[in-house]
Write a protein that holds these residues in place. Structure first.
Motif, PDB file in Angstrom:
ATOM      1  N   ARG A   1       0.819  -1.218   0.000  1.00  0.00           N
ATOM      2  CA  ARG A   1       0.000   0.000   0.000  1.00  0.00           C
ATOM      3  C   ARG A   1       0.851   1.266   0.000  1.00  0.00           C
ATOM      4  O   ARG A   1       0.306   2.368  -0.092  1.00  0.00           O
ATOM      5  CB  ARG A   1      -0.927   0.004   1.222  1.00  0.00           C
ATOM      6  CG  ARG A   1      -1.984  -1.105   1.196  1.00  0.00           C
ATOM      7  CD  ARG A   1      -2.619  -1.273   2.557  1.00  0.00           C
ATOM      8  NE  ARG A   1      -1.644  -1.730   3.539  1.00  0.00           N
ATOM      9  CZ  ARG A   1      -1.930  -1.960   4.827  1.00  0.00           C
ATOM     10  NH1 ARG A   1      -3.159  -1.750   5.261  1.00  0.00           N
ATOM     11  NH2 ARG A   1      -1.002  -2.383   5.660  1.00  0.00           N
ATOM     12  N   ALA A   2       2.165   1.089   0.090  1.00  0.00           N
ATOM     13  CA  ALA A   2       3.058   2.258   0.158  1.00  0.00           C
ATOM     14  C   ALA A   2       4.112   2.208  -0.937  1.00  0.00           C
ATOM     15  O   ALA A   2       5.238   2.672  -0.745  1.00  0.00           O
ATOM     16  CB  ALA A   2       3.714   2.309   1.537  1.00  0.00           C
ATOM     17  N   ARG A   3       3.743   1.647  -2.078  1.00  0.00           N
ATOM     18  CA  ARG A   3       4.742   1.456  -3.137  1.00  0.00           C
ATOM     19  C   ARG A   3       4.688   2.479  -4.267  1.00  0.00           C
ATOM     20  O   ARG A   3       5.345   2.305  -5.289  1.00  0.00           O
ATOM     21  CB  ARG A   3       4.624   0.049  -3.729  1.00  0.00           C
ATOM     22  CG  ARG A   3       5.047  -1.033  -2.741  1.00  0.00           C
ATOM     23  CD  ARG A   3       5.266  -2.365  -3.413  1.00  0.00           C
ATOM     24  NE  ARG A   3       5.615  -3.382  -2.427  1.00  0.00           N
ATOM     25  CZ  ARG A   3       5.905  -4.636  -2.725  1.00  0.00           C
ATOM     26  NH1 ARG A   3       5.891  -5.033  -3.994  1.00  0.00           N
ATOM     27  NH2 ARG A   3       6.206  -5.497  -1.780  1.00  0.00           N
ATOM     28  N   ALA A   4       3.926   3.522  -4.108  1.00  0.00           N
ATOM     29  CA  ALA A   4       3.824   4.503  -5.202  1.00  0.00           C
ATOM     30  C   ALA A   4       5.190   5.089  -5.544  1.00  0.00           C
ATOM     31  O   ALA A   4       5.622   5.065  -6.706  1.00  0.00           O
ATOM     32  CB  ALA A   4       2.830   5.598  -4.826  1.00  0.00           C
TER      33      ALA A   4
ATOM     34  N   ARG B   1      14.046  14.296   0.869  1.00  0.00           N
ATOM     35  CA  ARG B   1      13.967  13.059   1.651  1.00  0.00           C
ATOM     36  C   ARG B   1      15.308  12.344   1.731  1.00  0.00           C
ATOM     37  O   ARG B   1      16.201  12.603   0.939  1.00  0.00           O
ATOM     38  CB  ARG B   1      12.914  12.123   1.068  1.00  0.00           C
ATOM     39  CG  ARG B   1      13.161  11.737  -0.385  1.00  0.00           C
ATOM     40  CD  ARG B   1      11.990  10.945  -0.929  1.00  0.00           C
ATOM     41  NE  ARG B   1      10.770  11.718  -0.877  1.00  0.00           N
ATOM     42  CZ  ARG B   1       9.541  11.171  -0.795  1.00  0.00           C
ATOM     43  NH1 ARG B   1       9.399   9.872  -0.745  1.00  0.00           N
ATOM     44  NH2 ARG B   1       8.467  11.932  -0.775  1.00  0.00           N
ATOM     45  N   GLU B   2      15.388  11.416   2.680  1.00  0.00           N
ATOM     46  CA  GLU B   2      16.622  10.671   2.881  1.00  0.00           C
ATOM     47  C   GLU B   2      16.767   9.550   1.869  1.00  0.00           C
ATOM     48  O   GLU B   2      17.834   9.348   1.290  1.00  0.00           O
ATOM     49  CB  GLU B   2      16.653  10.095   4.300  1.00  0.00           C
ATOM     50  CG  GLU B   2      17.960   9.425   4.656  1.00  0.00           C
ATOM     51  CD  GLU B   2      18.027   9.034   6.131  1.00  0.00           C
ATOM     52  OE1 GLU B   2      19.086   8.543   6.555  1.00  0.00           O
ATOM     53  OE2 GLU B   2      17.024   9.224   6.843  1.00  0.00           O
ATOM     54  N   TYR B   3      15.668   8.803   1.669  1.00  0.00           N
ATOM     55  CA  TYR B   3      15.646   7.703   0.705  1.00  0.00           C
ATOM     56  C   TYR B   3      14.397   7.831  -0.161  1.00  0.00           C
ATOM     57  O   TYR B   3      13.522   8.666   0.115  1.00  0.00           O
ATOM     58  CB  TYR B   3      15.660   6.346   1.419  1.00  0.00           C
ATOM     59  CG  TYR B   3      16.902   6.091   2.233  1.00  0.00           C
ATOM     60  CD1 TYR B   3      18.149   5.944   1.621  1.00  0.00           C
ATOM     61  CD2 TYR B   3      16.847   6.022   3.620  1.00  0.00           C
ATOM     62  CE1 TYR B   3      19.298   5.728   2.367  1.00  0.00           C
ATOM     63  CE2 TYR B   3      17.995   5.805   4.377  1.00  0.00           C
ATOM     64  CZ  TYR B   3      19.214   5.659   3.744  1.00  0.00           C
ATOM     65  OH  TYR B   3      20.359   5.450   4.481  1.00  0.00           O
ATOM     66  N   VAL B   4      14.299   7.000  -1.179  1.00  0.00           N
ATOM     67  CA  VAL B   4      13.161   7.070  -2.090  1.00  0.00           C
ATOM     68  C   VAL B   4      11.839   6.985  -1.334  1.00  0.00           C
ATOM     69  O   VAL B   4      10.899   7.728  -1.613  1.00  0.00           O
ATOM     70  CB  VAL B   4      13.246   5.952  -3.152  1.00  0.00           C
ATOM     71  CG1 VAL B   4      11.928   5.822  -3.919  1.00  0.00           C
ATOM     72  CG2 VAL B   4      14.397   6.227  -4.124  1.00  0.00           C
ATOM     73  N   CYS B   5      11.766   6.071  -0.367  1.00  0.00           N
ATOM     74  CA  CYS B   5      10.525   5.874   0.381  1.00  0.00           C
ATOM     75  C   CYS B   5      10.591   6.541   1.762  1.00  0.00           C
ATOM     76  O   CYS B   5      10.100   5.990   2.756  1.00  0.00           O
ATOM     77  CB  CYS B   5      10.213   4.388   0.504  1.00  0.00           C
ATOM     78  SG  CYS B   5       9.848   3.614  -1.088  1.00  0.00           S
ATOM     79  N   GLY B   6      11.207   7.698   1.809  1.00  0.00           N
ATOM     80  CA  GLY B   6      11.279   8.435   3.061  1.00  0.00           C
ATOM     81  C   GLY B   6      12.466   8.009   3.901  1.00  0.00           C
ATOM     82  O   GLY B   6      13.611   8.120   3.480  1.00  0.00           O
ATOM     83  N   GLU B   7      12.188   7.479   5.088  1.00  0.00           N
ATOM     84  CA  GLU B   7      13.257   7.043   5.980  1.00  0.00           C
ATOM     85  C   GLU B   7      13.646   5.596   5.758  1.00  0.00           C
ATOM     86  O   GLU B   7      14.651   5.135   6.293  1.00  0.00           O
ATOM     87  CB  GLU B   7      12.831   7.245   7.443  1.00  0.00           C
ATOM     88  CG  GLU B   7      12.613   8.702   7.816  1.00  0.00           C
ATOM     89  CD  GLU B   7      12.228   8.872   9.273  1.00  0.00           C
ATOM     90  OE1 GLU B   7      12.081   7.844   9.975  1.00  0.00           O
ATOM     91  OE2 GLU B   7      12.070  10.028   9.709  1.00  0.00           O
ATOM     92  N   GLN B   8      12.851   4.845   4.977  1.00  0.00           N
ATOM     93  CA  GLN B   8      13.123   3.423   4.745  1.00  0.00           C
ATOM     94  C   GLN B   8      13.983   3.218   3.502  1.00  0.00           C
ATOM     95  O   GLN B   8      13.604   3.614   2.403  1.00  0.00           O
ATOM     96  CB  GLN B   8      11.814   2.633   4.590  1.00  0.00           C
ATOM     97  CG  GLN B   8      12.028   1.145   4.349  1.00  0.00           C
ATOM     98  CD  GLN B   8      10.753   0.391   4.012  1.00  0.00           C
ATOM     99  OE1 GLN B   8       9.667   0.977   3.924  1.00  0.00           O
ATOM    100  NE2 GLN B   8      10.869  -0.919   3.806  1.00  0.00           N
ATOM    101  N   PHE B   9      15.124   2.566   3.663  1.00  0.00           N
ATOM    102  CA  PHE B   9      15.953   2.167   2.533  1.00  0.00           C
ATOM    103  C   PHE B   9      15.279   0.984   1.848  1.00  0.00           C
ATOM    104  O   PHE B   9      14.877   0.013   2.499  1.00  0.00           O
ATOM    105  CB  PHE B   9      17.348   1.770   3.014  1.00  0.00           C
ATOM    106  CG  PHE B   9      18.245   1.240   1.917  1.00  0.00           C
ATOM    107  CD1 PHE B   9      19.044   2.104   1.189  1.00  0.00           C
ATOM    108  CD2 PHE B   9      18.264  -0.119   1.611  1.00  0.00           C
ATOM    109  CE1 PHE B   9      19.861   1.621   0.178  1.00  0.00           C
ATOM    110  CE2 PHE B   9      19.078  -0.603   0.601  1.00  0.00           C
ATOM    111  CZ  PHE B   9      19.875   0.266  -0.123  1.00  0.00           C
ATOM    112  N   THR B  10      15.152   1.056   0.522  1.00  0.00           N
ATOM    113  CA  THR B  10      14.528  -0.030  -0.246  1.00  0.00           C
ATOM    114  C   THR B  10      15.362  -0.343  -1.479  1.00  0.00           C
ATOM    115  O   THR B  10      16.360   0.322  -1.769  1.00  0.00           O
ATOM    116  CB  THR B  10      13.108   0.348  -0.705  1.00  0.00           C
ATOM    117  OG1 THR B  10      13.195   1.408  -1.686  1.00  0.00           O
ATOM    118  CG2 THR B  10      12.233   0.797   0.470  1.00  0.00           C
ATOM    119  N   MET B  11      14.902  -1.335  -2.215  1.00  0.00           N
ATOM    120  CA  MET B  11      15.605  -1.711  -3.442  1.00  0.00           C
ATOM    121  C   MET B  11      15.563  -0.588  -4.479  1.00  0.00           C
ATOM    122  O   MET B  11      16.430  -0.518  -5.356  1.00  0.00           O
ATOM    123  CB  MET B  11      15.012  -3.004  -4.012  1.00  0.00           C
ATOM    124  CG  MET B  11      15.878  -3.674  -5.038  1.00  0.00           C
ATOM    125  SD  MET B  11      17.488  -4.228  -4.390  1.00  0.00           S
ATOM    126  CE  MET B  11      17.052  -5.851  -3.742  1.00  0.00           C
ATOM    127  N   ALA B  12      14.601   0.294  -4.368  1.00  0.00           N
ATOM    128  CA  ALA B  12      14.587   1.456  -5.269  1.00  0.00           C
ATOM    129  C   ALA B  12      15.826   2.305  -5.070  1.00  0.00           C
ATOM    130  O   ALA B  12      16.341   2.919  -6.020  1.00  0.00           O
ATOM    131  CB  ALA B  12      13.325   2.293  -5.033  1.00  0.00           C
TER     132      ALA B  12
END
Length: 205
Positions: free
Chosen positions: A87-90, A143-154
């Motif tokens: 639900r948070a992958r936009a 932002r810090e990372y693509v998905c905010g504070e969470q580091f992801t494969m993006a």
């Protein structure tokens, strides 16, 4: 236990997938493919008909193209938590494919000396190089990372593009790009991956 084979060359975009594999923490078999005859051989073309690396074979499934491989690894190894909740992958999907499409095309075309004329910008899809750079700069400033504070494969895929761009000057030295690249370079998996590929890279005599 599933089998994962990684086809790569240390002087290729395989460095991106190496980093992704280190982030996932999965065991894999490495197959080094030399440029030239090996990469264009009939044997290797059964893995990637394009005759290029990287590629992976996971059990009976072959995946090529760096963005696709990164996304696949995040999905297949969810314990690594490299993909956000569905639900948070936009932003996750948006910027993965921004990097694979507009960003890479703009950088490559500029470095090949191809300047998109005003009347060609609609056809080019990404508009022009400066537009792509400005859009990315605005995003990474916020932002810090693509998905905010969470580091992801993006961040592996987009981050590899920014890291390379800052290092080799294919992107301008924007403060947001430099800071983002520095955050990524501090990751243990990034450093492990770079060490492996550095050791595999032929040394000049």
């Amino acid at each position: 236990m599933s089998q994962l084979i990684f086809y790569t060359n240390p002087m290729s975009r395989g460095q991106i997938v190496r980093w992704a594999l280190q982030e996932v923490g999965v065991e894999y078999e490495q197959v080094l493919v030399n440029y030239g005859a090996d990469m264009k051989s009939d044997e290797y073309r059964t893995i990637n008909p394009m005759g290029k690396v990287p590629a992976i074979k996971h059990d009976s499934h072959v995946v090529t193209e760096c963005a696709a491989i990164c996304t696949y690894l995040a999905d297949m190894f969810p314990d690594a938590k490299l993909a956000p909740d569905t639900r948070a992958r936009a932003d996750y999907y948006r910027w993965l494919f921004f990097a694979a499409g507009p960003l890479e095309a703009a950088i490559i075309n500029k470095n090949l000396g191809f300047d998109v004329k005003q009347d060609q910008q609609v056809m080019a899809g990404y508009g022009n190089y400066d537009l792509v750079v400005d859009v990315l700069d605005q995003f990474l400033t916020s932002r810090e990372y693509v998905c905010g504070e969470q580091f992801t494969m993006a961040d592996v895929y987009l981050g590899a593009q920014v890291d390379w761009g800052v290092m080799f000057k294919t992107l301008p030295e924007k403060a947001s790009f430099v800071a983002y690249a520095e955050r990524l370079r501090a990751r243990e998996a990034y450093q492990q991956a770079k060490r492996i590929d550095a050791e595999l890279t032929p040394k000049e005599s």
